[in-house]
Design a protein around this motif. Structure first.
Motif, PDB file in Angstrom:
ATOM      1  N   PRO A  84     -20.776 -16.892   3.938  1.00 30.54           N
ATOM      2  CA  PRO A  84     -20.563 -15.501   3.532  1.00 30.54           C
ATOM      3  C   PRO A  84     -19.108 -15.276   3.140  1.00 30.54           C
ATOM      4  N   VAL A  85     -18.882 -14.732   1.955  1.00 30.04           N
ATOM      5  CA  VAL A  85     -17.518 -14.553   1.454  1.00 30.04           C
ATOM      6  C   VAL A  85     -17.170 -13.083   1.216  1.00 30.04           C
ATOM      7  N   ARG A  86     -18.150 -12.222   1.320  1.00 31.86           N
ATOM      8  CA  ARG A  86     -17.890 -10.795   1.075  1.00 31.86           C
ATOM      9  C   ARG A  86     -18.975  -9.950   1.718  1.00 31.86           C
ATOM     10  N   VAL A  87     -18.551  -8.861   2.367  1.00 30.11           N
ATOM     11  CA  VAL A  87     -19.476  -7.837   2.843  1.00 30.11           C
ATOM     12  C   VAL A  87     -19.022  -6.508   2.249  1.00 30.11           C
ATOM     13  N   ALA A  88     -19.871  -5.899   1.446  1.00 34.67           N
ATOM     14  CA  ALA A  88     -19.548  -4.617   0.811  1.00 34.67           C
ATOM     15  C   ALA A  88     -20.438  -3.534   1.408  1.00 34.67           C
ATOM     16  N   VAL A  89     -19.810  -2.469   1.887  1.00 37.66           N
ATOM     17  CA  VAL A  89     -20.535  -1.346   2.479  1.00 37.66           C
ATOM     18  C   VAL A  89     -20.285  -0.108   1.620  1.00 37.66           C
ATOM     19  N   SER A  90     -21.328   0.374   0.975  1.00 30.34           N
ATOM     20  CA  SER A  90     -21.223   1.566   0.133  1.00 30.34           C
ATOM     21  C   SER A  90     -21.942   2.729   0.802  1.00 30.34           C
TER      22      SER A  90
END
Length: 249
Positions: free
Chosen positions: A227-233
């Motif tokens: 995992p290289v990115r976690v985006a929370v919108s």
């Protein structure tokens, strides 16, 4: 006739006028006095009807000015497009691209910091205990109006010397920077849920009372399945349409 039935009848007629387009975005509703006269009801009944429409996010009530139909034009979001560009092909950041395609003006405020992320984020990034991450917090605008927030977390060790760790707009998008660092995302996992906003979110996004939000979490993985990115919108439900298109074999 019971008072509850009366105010629901008034609300129902106004609601139909809004959904039919008879009362379009920005249109002013009849005054309280006009509604009292046309429906032969009390002021309190009218106010209950207007409060119901406000709680549904259909109207905005302004003191001394009256009630107005809210602009409910939703921004179309296509999550599958975010990573669809071919390697090496330049493209705009996904949000700006979606807004511009609709002939509207994108904007954002960016804050970048190094943090020990919340436990849920750390788990999704598979970080060791007390490891830190770079987070890019963005308040995003459409036509100068706050539209949503996006907090993207990256392992600090992975991006510390890149543009991602600097508080400036990345026109081509952080995903392209990850690709340039050798960590092109080849798989994503999306979680989508709905809830009522926190007080901070309501203030930041200038939400009307009763407006729910959609929380959209995307985890991106590279070819090593790291995992290289976690985006929370956080997306106000009345301002967004999320569309997935899946090819069936």
């Amino acid at each position: 006739m019971a008072r509850s039935t009366l105010y629901q009848q008034v609300a129902g007629e106004l609601r139909r006028a809004i959904y039919s387009g008879e009362l379009g975005p920005g249109a002013q509703l009849p005054t309280e006095m006009d509604l009292m006269d046309s429906h032969e009801v009390s002021r309190n009944t009218v106010r209950l009807a207007l409060a119901e429409l406000e709680n549904e996010g259909l109207i905005t009530r302004m003191r001394r000015r009256g009630s107005f139909v809210r602009d409910r034009r939703a921004l179309l979001m296509r999550p599958q497009d975010e990573l669809s560009a071919s390697p090496g092909v330049l493209r705009r950041e996904a949000f700006a691209d979606a807004v511009t395609k609709e002939g509207r003006k994108p904007g954002q405020e960016i804050e970048v910091s190094i943090v020990e992320p919340p436990e849920e984020i750390a788990a999704r990034l598979e970080l060791e205990e007390h490891s830190v991450a770079v987070v890019r917090r963005r308040l995003r605008y459409v036509d100068d109006q706050p539209y949503n927030t996006n907090d993207s977390y990256f392992p600090h060790a992975l991006v510390r010397d890149s543009e991602i760790a600097r508080p400036a707009d990345i026109t081509r998008g952080a995903n392209r920077v990850l690709e340039e660092l050798g960590h092109r995302q080849v798989r994503v996992v999306d979680d989508i849920s709905a809830r009522m906003p926190t007080p901070e979110e309501s203030t930041r996004l200038q939400l009307e009372p009763g407006t729910p939000v959609v929380v959209y979490v995307r985890v991106g993985y590279d070819r090593e399945d790291t995992p290289v990115r976690v985006a929370v919108s956080v997306l106000p439900a009345d301002k967004h349409l999320i569309r997935y298109e899946l090819a069936l074999s």
